[in-house]
Design an enzyme around this catalytic site. Structure first.
Site, mmCIF file in Angstrom:
data_model
loop_
_atom_site.group_PDB
_atom_site.id
_atom_site.type_symbol
_atom_site.label_atom_id
_atom_site.label_comp_id
_atom_site.label_asym_id
_atom_site.label_seq_id
_atom_site.Cartn_x
_atom_site.Cartn_y
_atom_site.Cartn_z
ATOM 1 N N HIS A 186 -14.880 -2.983 -0.929
ATOM 2 C CA HIS A 186 -14.675 -1.802 -0.088
ATOM 3 C C HIS A 186 -14.126 -0.662 -0.933
ATOM 4 O O HIS A 186 -13.533 -0.893 -1.993
ATOM 5 C CB HIS A 186 -13.738 -2.097 1.088
ATOM 6 C CG HIS A 186 -12.308 -2.335 0.712
ATOM 7 N ND1 HIS A 186 -11.899 -3.435 -0.019
ATOM 8 C CD2 HIS A 186 -11.178 -1.624 0.969
ATOM 9 C CE1 HIS A 186 -10.579 -3.380 -0.182
ATOM 10 N NE2 HIS A 186 -10.118 -2.289 0.408
ATOM 11 N N HIS A 245 0.838 -1.204 0.000
ATOM 12 C CA HIS A 245 0.000 0.000 0.000
ATOM 13 C C HIS A 245 0.874 1.255 0.000
ATOM 14 O O HIS A 245 0.838 2.069 0.920
ATOM 15 C CB HIS A 245 -0.960 -0.039 1.193
ATOM 16 C CG HIS A 245 -1.838 -1.260 1.178
ATOM 17 N ND1 HIS A 245 -1.403 -2.496 1.616
ATOM 18 C CD2 HIS A 245 -3.110 -1.452 0.731
ATOM 19 C CE1 HIS A 245 -2.370 -3.388 1.446
ATOM 20 N NE2 HIS A 245 -3.410 -2.783 0.915
#
Ligand code: FE
Length: 423
Positions: free
Chosen positions: A193, A59
């Site tokens: 999500h 990430h």
């Protein structure tokens, strides 16, 4: 031969690691997270895999947009926990499996997958959040991992179909590894999500259930969907669900679902599944044919005299030394190196042999050890000698002897402007 003992699918939200570190086991809001991982812990205890092939995405922690790739295979010896802003989690580093990683790299490249390779990079919550809850680690991890970082953040990203096909090729690769290893495939990410923009907080539980159902029974249909369709149904960040198709592609056409849980506490569903093979997998070529095919590109190169291909084996072995020499592209490091290299050797953790090779500028031995030539030419530039000096030294000749083998006599280096070269 290595065998695949089954596949695990798991979300990789930071919540999971946080729950563990904050000891939330008996808090009713957090307890379902642990409950979802218990069957996974049990299964891993029973199956005792030696290696987890761990599919995750970083990430923007260890992989940045200065060089972003689709499939980055971890080829190193060890992986530490990354610092994502508040210091790394207190987890021991996990061992890699360079031998299996090398074999997978060779096999997937032969099957036309363009991989990137990484080592020396810490792994972020995409890996360690679920790993820390599924595998015990107080006294060290029970096995090794081979991480595969999938670049799902900068579009265009790999297609779902590409992921599924990669899984198929991965199965063959693992099953042809000559060591008796037990390997589990772990896919992480998702499910539905979204964490950015006005749509932040988007979830879609019916789609999650449909995805899990299709993953088990008809994964080819999931492979047909576009990234936009994943984003529409599961949120843009939910498109990382395509990583689960790599795991599913590595299993048989029919699978046995041993476990599945779903819990949506806040932003991201926390989902775990376990599958095992439930139908035979036909091979289109014999093991011998496959091995010849994947080794084909480099077959014979080892018999070329005075030639040292910079293989993953050499790269992993000499990583510290190559990294040290690579720092010579920084002016400040060069200055300190020329003033006194000893503290820099110490800080880089170079072995006595590595230090000795650099001190003596033993160009031939450096190449044989595993340093790539293009770092030798940087070292040469820094210490003020030309490429031609290095070529001659590698051949065991004087500069004059080597120059006589050239059409004209010229001296050059990569030192750039203002370089003071020895004649
Ligand atoms: Fe993620």
């Amino acid at each position: 031969m290595a065998t695949i003992v089954g596949g695990i699918g798991s979300s990789h939200t930071p919540t999971i690691g946080f729950a563990l570190d904050a000891r939330k086991q008996s808090d009713p809001v957090w307890a379902p997270i642990f409950a979802g991982f218990e069957p996974v812990q049990r299964w891993l205890r029973e199956k005792q895999p030696d290696v987890l092939f761990f599919i995750y995405n970083d990430h923007v922690t260890s992989f940045f947009f200065d060089h972003y790739s689709h499939f980055a295979l971890g080829v190193g010896e060890e992986y530490a926990v990354a610092d994502e802003g508040g210091g790394p989690r207190q987890l021991p580093p996990v061992k890699g499996h360079p031998g299996l990683a090398r074999h997978i790299a060779t096999a997937l490249t032969a099957d036309d997958f363009d991989l990137a390779y990484f080592q020396g990079k810490p792994l972020d919550h995409g890996c360690f959040s679920p790993l820390s809850v599924m595998w015990p680690h107080e006294a060290g991890w029970p096995g090794a991992i081979v991480p595969l970082q999938v670049g799902v953040l900068e579009f265009p990203i790999p297609t779902a179909r590409r992921c599924f096909r990669l899984g198929r090729a991965l199965r063959r690769a693992i099953e042809s590894y000559p060591e008796n290893l037990r390997v589990a495939i772990v896919a992480t990410g998702g499910l539905a999500h979204q964490v950015h923009g006005e749509r932040a907080g988007f979830n879609n539980t019916p789609w999650d259930k449909e995805f899990l159902d299709l993953l088990e029974r008809e994964p080819e249909r999931l492979a047909e969907l576009t990234i936009a369709q994943y984003a529409e149904r599961g949120g843009l960040e939910g498109a990382e669900m395509i990583m689960w198709l790599i795991m599913r592609g590595a299993l048989s056409a029919r699978v046995k679902k041993l476990h599945s849980t779903y819990y949506l506490p806040s932003m991201t569903p926390i989902v775990t599944v376990i599958y095992e093979d439930d139908s035979p997998v036909a091979a289109h070529e014999t093991d011998a044919e496959y091995r010849v095919r994947i080794e084909r590109e480099l077959a014979g190169v080892e018999s070329l005299p005075g030639t040292y291909p910079f293989t993953l084996e050499r790269s992993v072995k000499a990583y510290r030394l190559n990294r040290f020499l690579h720092q010579l592209i920084e002016p400040e490091f060069r200055r300190r190196f020329l003033a006194d290299p000893e503290p820099l050797f110490e800080a880089a953790g170079l072995t006595a042999q590595e230090r000795d090779l650099v001190r003596r500028r033993d160009w031939r031995a450096l190449i044989r050890y595993g340093v790539i030539f293009f770092l030798l030419e940087k070292l040469a530039a820094v210490v003020g000698i030309t490429n031609l000096h290095v070529y001659a030294a590698m051949r065991g000749e004087t500069l004059e002897e080597f120059q006589r083998t050239r059409n004209v006599q010229m001296l050059y280096s990569v030192a750039g402007q203002g370089a003071q070269l020895k004649q």
